[in-house]
Enzyme design. Structure first.
Site, PDB file in Angstrom:
ATOM      1  NE  ARG A  66      -3.093   0.032   3.164  1.00 37.08           N
ATOM      2  CZ  ARG A  66      -3.589   0.184   4.388  1.00 37.08           C
ATOM      3  NH1 ARG A  66      -3.552  -0.818   5.245  1.00 37.08           N
ATOM      4  NH2 ARG A  66      -4.108   1.329   4.782  1.00 37.08           N
ATOM      5  CE  LYS A  69      -3.069  -4.001  13.973  1.00 33.80           C
ATOM      6  NZ  LYS A  69      -4.080  -3.161  13.376  1.00 33.80           N
ATOM      7  CG  ASP A  70      -4.240  -4.922   8.645  1.00 38.07           C
ATOM      8  OD1 ASP A  70      -4.885  -4.744   9.687  1.00 38.07           O
ATOM      9  OD2 ASP A  70      -3.378  -4.135   8.219  1.00 38.07           O
ATOM     10  CB  THR A 102     -10.329   3.076  19.657  1.00 37.54           C
ATOM     11  OG1 THR A 102      -9.974   1.818  19.075  1.00 37.54           O
ATOM     12  CG2 THR A 102     -11.619   2.899  20.448  1.00 37.54           C
ATOM     13  NE  ARG A 123      -8.008  -5.869  19.424  1.00 38.94           N
ATOM     14  CZ  ARG A 123      -7.162  -5.000  19.973  1.00 38.94           C
ATOM     15  NH1 ARG A 123      -6.911  -5.056  21.262  1.00 38.94           N
ATOM     16  NH2 ARG A 123      -6.565  -4.081  19.236  1.00 38.94           N
ATOM     17  NE  ARG A 124      -6.363  -0.943  19.444  1.00 38.61           N
ATOM     18  CZ  ARG A 124      -5.924  -0.554  18.246  1.00 38.61           C
ATOM     19  NH1 ARG A 124      -6.591   0.340  17.540  1.00 38.61           N
ATOM     20  NH2 ARG A 124      -4.813  -1.078  17.743  1.00 38.61           N
ATOM     21  NE  ARG A 161     -14.485   3.726  10.535  1.00 42.68           N
ATOM     22  CZ  ARG A 161     -14.130   2.474  10.711  1.00 42.68           C
ATOM     23  NH1 ARG A 161     -13.014   2.013  10.200  1.00 42.68           N
ATOM     24  NH2 ARG A 161     -14.900   1.656  11.409  1.00 42.68           N
ATOM     25  N   GLY A 162      -8.822   6.405   9.502  1.00 47.30           N
ATOM     26  CA  GLY A 162      -7.697   6.917   8.731  1.00 47.30           C
ATOM     27  C   GLY A 162      -6.411   6.204   9.118  1.00 47.30           C
ATOM     28  CG  ASN A 163      -2.796   7.281   7.004  1.00 43.61           C
ATOM     29  OD1 ASN A 163      -2.708   8.216   7.791  1.00 43.61           O
ATOM     30  ND2 ASN A 163      -2.631   7.442   5.702  1.00 43.61           N
ATOM     31  NE  ARG A 204      -6.809   5.197  12.641  1.00 42.50           N
ATOM     32  CZ  ARG A 204      -7.237   3.978  12.911  1.00 42.50           C
ATOM     33  NH1 ARG A 204      -7.242   3.541  14.146  1.00 42.50           N
ATOM     34  NH2 ARG A 204      -7.652   3.180  11.943  1.00 42.50           N
ATOM     35  CB  CYS A 263     -12.467  -6.214  11.511  1.00 39.10           C
ATOM     36  SG  CYS A 263     -10.741  -6.480  11.088  1.00 39.10           S
TER      37      CYS A 263
END
Length: 359
Positions: A24, A96-97, A143, A147-148, A165-167, A171, A259
């Site tokens: 990416r 994790k993705d 967040t 999960r968190r 949201r966002g990278n 954030r 997710c």
């Protein structure tokens, strides 16, 4: 040259294959991919590596649409499409993705040594010196992870949790430049890879927030039929990380999680034993199930003579590691999931999924 592969001829007329690595275009993705390329270059100096930044339709999709399908899953699918079309030869992901069941024809050929798998608290500059415990009532924590949020709502009831949201860059900008959030929660590993350790105010231990399946580990996805590429990347496997992540991914796969549901884990290798703690939560954290199991993973470090090269465990191929330890790790994940299912995990997750879909 014919065929799907790309070759290059140097000034001396020597022909070598080009290994194309898909990534990416985010800063973190590039840092992660560059680190893998550097490792491969060190191991195979004669191989020509080429990094291919994938331009995806994701840039053009509205945030609302992305929030439903998941931005990362969209990028993952597009990278896999490039792999399928032979446009790239391997793809670097945050483990994790990656879904616990990969599309046919793909496998995870390497799982690298895990960095800190825990979550980190990043405070708004005005809250420096505070922690989640000492933030004022009704402080808003950002967040994007169910999960968190589920774990932290239960642990810190005086705080409020909102989606962000966002990278990573986006954030942190949202946190610093506005007053919407008192703090945000991010994966410690990503912050460290970006060189932003100084922004970490607090690391959340398992008593506060257990991590996501595969969190902190990088994975290399390849075409399962590409035996040469598979062999090439397999030397990057970190044995302990592989066993931990096989157990975690088998656990999540058996629960049919992803997710869209709050599932958390914690693993540890100690004295030839693999310990797996797994938990499921309702969206607000009020309902939960949590159990720990262990299994022996000792081996004589000899890979059996007859290795079934087609074997994947939770989507991971590790032909250069003893099979029995991998089988034991996978069984541990399945057994723990079955234990939670016998206690009502499916009901908790079904309600969580329905509530999340309705939002």
């Amino acid at each position: 040259m014919e065929g799907p592969y790309k070759y290059i001829r140097d000034g001396n007329g020597k022909v070598s294959r080009v290994i194309r690595i898909g990534t990416r275009k985010s800063q973190l993705a590039r840092i992660q991919t560059d680190s893998i390329a550097e490792k491969l270059k060190g191991l195979y100096p004669d191989v020509h590596l080429e990094i291919v930044g994938m331009t995806t339709t994701g840039d053009k999709i509205l945030d609302t649409a992305l929030s439903k399908i998941g931005e990362k899953s969209l990028f993952t699918k597009e990278l896999e499409t490039a792999l399928e079309r032979n446009e790239v030869d391997l793809v670097v992901h945050s483990l994790k993705d990656l879904p616990t069941t990969l599309p046919p024809g793909f496998t995870i050929g390497a799982v690298l040594k895990r960095e800190n798998p825990h979550d980190a608290v990043v405070l708004h500059p005005k809250n420096m010196g505070k922690s989640l415990d000492t933030l004022p009532d009704k402080s808003v924590i950002g967040t994007s992870s169910l999960r968190r949020a589920a774990q932290l709502k239960k642990r810190f009831p005086h705080l409020e949790f909102k989606d962000i949201r966002g990278n990573l860059n986006t954030r942190l900008k949202k946190l610093d430049e506005k007053d919407d959030f008192s703090a945000i929660i991010l994966a410690a590993a990503g912050l460290c890879r970006m060189g932003w350790e100084s922004r970490v105010s607090q690391i959340l231990g398992p008593e506060d927030c257990m991590y996501a399946v595969g969190q902190g580990a990088l994975a290399i996805e390849v075409r399962a039929r590409d035996k040469d590429i598979l062999e090439m990347v397999s030397v990057l496997h970190d044995p302990n990380t592989v066993l931990r992540c096989i157990a975690e991914r088998a656990f999540l796969r058996r629960l049919e999680g992803g997710c869209s549901v709050p599932v958390a884990v914690h693993t540890e290798v100690k004295d030839s034993q693999l310990y797996l703690t797994g938990a499921v939560y309702s969206l607000d954290g009020s309902d939960s199930l949590k159990e720990t199991m262990q299994t022996g993973i000792a081996s004589d470090n000899k890979v059996e003579e007859q290795v079934d090269e087609g074997v994947q465990r939770a989507g991971i191929t590790a032909n250069n590691m003893p099979g029995p330890a991998q089988d034991a790790s996978e069984k541990l994940g399945l057994d723990l999931a079955n234990l939670l299912l016998s206690k009502g995990a499916k009901e908790i997750l079904t309600v969580a999924r329905q509530l999340n879909d309705a939002q």
